[in-house]
Scaffold this motif. Structure first.
Motif, short mmCIF file in Angstrom:
data_model
loop_
_atom_site.label_atom_id
_atom_site.label_comp_id
_atom_site.label_asym_id
_atom_site.label_seq_id
_atom_site.Cartn_x
_atom_site.Cartn_y
_atom_site.Cartn_z
N LEU A 30 0.85 -1.20 0.00
CA LEU A 30 0.00 0.00 0.00
C LEU A 30 0.89 1.25 0.00
O LEU A 30 1.75 1.40 0.86
N VAL A 31 0.65 2.11 -0.96
CA VAL A 31 1.37 3.38 -1.04
C VAL A 31 0.37 4.50 -0.78
O VAL A 31 -0.64 4.60 -1.48
N ILE A 32 0.63 5.29 0.27
CA ILE A 32 -0.35 6.32 0.64
C ILE A 32 0.30 7.71 0.73
O ILE A 32 1.48 7.84 1.04
N VAL A 65 3.34 -1.25 4.03
CA VAL A 65 2.83 0.10 3.75
C VAL A 65 4.00 1.09 3.57
O VAL A 65 4.97 1.02 4.31
N SER A 66 3.88 1.96 2.60
CA SER A 66 4.80 3.10 2.48
C SER A 66 3.99 4.37 2.62
O SER A 66 3.07 4.62 1.84
N GLU A 67 4.35 5.18 3.63
CA GLU A 67 3.57 6.38 3.94
C GLU A 67 4.21 7.64 3.37
O GLU A 67 5.35 7.63 2.94
N ALA A 92 -1.96 2.05 -4.99
CA ALA A 92 -1.50 3.44 -4.88
C ALA A 92 -2.75 4.27 -4.59
O ALA A 92 -3.58 4.50 -5.46
N HIS A 93 -2.85 4.68 -3.33
CA HIS A 93 -4.12 5.17 -2.81
C HIS A 93 -4.31 6.67 -3.08
O HIS A 93 -4.13 7.51 -2.19
#
Lengths: 325, 312
Positions: A30-32, A65-67, A92-93
């Motif tokens: 998840l990339v946010i 996750v990458s924030e 990619a959110h």
């Protein structure tokens, strides 16, 4: 006899392959743009993934996750790294990542990519998810129109794009459906994450007479606290239920339930579909949830909840359409 | 109605400007001494977190708010000392060290928030006070006498910093080491020591400004709470020509422009919001361009480390 042996061999081989596919671990990244605890857009997706993991089993779905990757260049590097490391699904959110995925996805045809809010699927291995923000916004707008005493409702917007436009349009229609004399005043901060600016806009709305306020994106936590400073004012939240910040101020919330999006992508992959689908989140499919804050719902007129729930049923059965044009 | 809107715009701009004034005054000291600190943004983030955290664990109240601010000043000083050791003692490139400090502050504040708080939550913080009698003065009452106490403390800091810089021996040394460090050195002024002190003061003020955001303005801590305000404050030091009053006017002008554009939107005046949100930045650029004499006023050794053993 030989024929029978062959059939049994083939059958057992197919069985082994299919069971290995089902038993295989799905690795999701998840990339946010913000953080997993922003109590808004990014946290809603993080929660959805955790819920999906609980349903599928921790051994079946793992995720990383990458924030803080609002910058497209940094996000692109992270997405590519995840794909190279063999992650099966990369989310990619944010709508801003669409062109980035269109660029990366062709290099990794067996990896599923997803982004949202959006509906375009430029590559066969890209999913687009699309919360119908306007549906919950319409219902919250009804609640605002019924609850306001001053007749002025303030909307704190981030950037006039994507989700915010849908939310604002739905909200204004909801207000007008029950209170045609009310005024909905919209102001944008020009940012998704500037909570000080969101707070200042809320303050300006309040000085201009607004007694019911709402807004979208992660910056709204700054606005809610400003609204909570004065008694008798209420906030209507979107993306997540934000009443934990201000239990006496947040009257109702539209919650995005991203769990179904994740389950849908996992299911599609199991049947060999890597993307190319537009996944909607609506009240009809459980992608949207409407929460009332029972502790303070008395602020609204007695029949407000019934009227809103009736409208929700109409949205679900399709008899109530919300215009986005 | 129009007069109410105008009063509202000015009244809203004052608390908004305080962040810029606090960081700007601190940055003014270190720039006057010859060091620019782009890490102010990161220091603000850590100050914002620590100020918030101290009040959070002490379960709120004015006393805990002030303790939070003191903690923010302390951590800001510490981060300022890190910057000073790097750039004054070890003569590192100031721009790069500042950016590194900004990244460090952002990461540390976010990590501490995740570990010790774990999710978005709010505190009581310091709220706006209506000062009895004074707040009922027509026009001025609404503009000047309905703010949180940090606004008034900051208004005291401005003349104090002017006095410190222009009427004390220490202030003279600060200006000397930023303009002619070799001459100051020959006169017995310890250049590195004065620069070190100024960078620490700059850090302390940035920490306080961060705590102002979390304790007084939002009553919350969230990732990237500063949203670039530290960098804007650095620009406002140039805008204010390295003078406390100049920084105050710059901060007020920038905040007024912001307050104005928000009111345009809220009152439904038909104007593209994209241009409205750009307006404060366009205004600052325009004023900077017009006042082209800024560079003349700049400390001549700004950004240049002092090597005692080398010839100029």
């Amino acid at each position: 006899m030989k024929m029978l042996k062959r059939i049994l061999l083939i059958w057992s081989a197919i069985g082994m392959i299919s069971s290995s596919v089902l038993a295989a671990e799905t690795k999701l990244a998840l990339v946010i743009p913000s953080t997993i605890d922003d109590l808004a857009w990014s946290q809603a997706m993080y929660q959805g993934i955790k819920d999906a993991q609980t349903e599928l089993g921790a051994d079946k779905l793992t995720f990383e996750v990458s924030e803080r990757l609002w910058n497209a260049v940094d996000a692109g590097a992270a997405i590519r790294q995840y794909a190279l490391k063999g992650f099966n699904i990369i989310i990619a959110h944010g709508a801003q990542y669409q062109s980035l995925l269109a660029d990366i996805a062709p290099d990794f045809p067996k990896t599923s990519f997803a982004y949202g809010t959006g509906f375009n699927t430029p590559e066969p291995n890209i999913f687009a998810y699309d919360p119908h923000a306007q549906e919950g916004a319409y219902l919250l707008g009804m609640l605002a129109g019924l609850t306001t005493r001053s007749g002025i409702i303030g909307l704190v917007g981030p950037i006039k794009a994507g989700d915010a436009i849908k939310y604002n349009k739905g909200f204004e229609q909801g207000v007008m459906s029950v209170n045609s004399k009310a005024k909905v005043r919209v102001a944008y901060t020009g940012s998704f994450g500037d909570l000080v600016a969101a707070g200042e806009i809320a303050r300006t709305h309040i000085k201009a007479g607004a007694d019911v306020l709402t807004g979208t994106s992660q910056q709204t936590v700054g606005a809610i606290n400003v609204v909570a400073e004065k008694e008798g004012l209420v906030w209507l939240s979107s993306d997540m239920d934000q009443k934990s910040i201000a239990p006496k101020t947040v009257l109702a919330a539209q919650v995005y339930n991203f769990k179904n999006v994740i389950l849908n992508i996992v299911k599609n992959r199991a049947s060999g579909v890597y993307g190319g689908k537009h996944l909607e989140l609506s009240f009809a499919n459980g992608g949207l949830i409407l929460n009332f804050n029972d502790a303070i719902i008395g602020i609204a007129p007695k029949n407000a909840r019934e009227k809103i729930l009736a409208a929700k049923e109409k949205i679900i059965d399709g008899s109530l359409k919300i215009e986005l044009n | 109605m129009l007069s109410e809107i105008i009063i509202g715009i000015i009244a809203a701009a004052i608390p908004l400007s305080i962040t810029f004034v606090l960081v700007g005054i601190g940055e003014m000291f270190n720039q006057r001494a010859g060091v620019f600190n782009l890490g102010a943004e990161g220091i603000m983030m850590v100050g914002a977190f620590l100020g918030f955290y101290v009040e959070y664990i002490m379960k709120s109240g004015p006393g805990s708010s002030f303790l939070g601010m003191i903690a923010a000043i302390a951590v800001g000083s510490l981060m300022g000392a890190v910057m000073a050791v790097t750039c004054v003692n070890f003569k590192a490139e100031q721009g790069i060290a500042g950016i590194a400090l900004f990244m460090l502050g952002w990461g540390v504040a976010g990590m501490l928030f995740r570990v010790y708080i774990g999710g978005t939550t709010s505190i009581v913080g310091l709220k706006a006070l209506d000062i009895p009698f004074l707040n009922s003065i027509p026009v001025l009452g609404a503009i000047l006498f309905s703010h949180n106490i940090m606004v008034y403390i900051t208004l005291v800091i401005i003349p104090l910093s002017w006095y410190l810089l222009n009427r004390t021996a220490w202030g003279l040394k600060v200006k000397a080491v930023g303009t002619a460090p070799r001459a100051a050195d020959t006169m017995g002024v310890k250049v590195d020591r004065i620069r070190f002190q100024c960078v620490v003061i700059g850090g302390a003020m940035a920490g306080l400004a961060g705590a102002y955001l979390s304790i007084c303005q939002t009553h919350i801590y969230a990732d990237n709470i500063t949203a670039g305000r530290g960098f804007i404050a650095v620009a406002l030091v140039y805008f204010g020509k390295w003078k406390p009053t100049g920084i105050l006017w710059g901060a007020l002008l920038f905040s007024l422009a912001h307050s104005f554009q928000r009111s345009i939107q809220v009152y439904g005046i038909d104007f593209p919001y994209e241009i409205a949100v750009m307006f404060p930045y366009i205004l600052v650029i325009a004023v900077l361009a017009i006042s082209g004499s800024s560079r003349i006023m700049a400390p001549t050794m700004l950004g240049r480390p002092y090597y005692r053993e080398q010839r100029d």
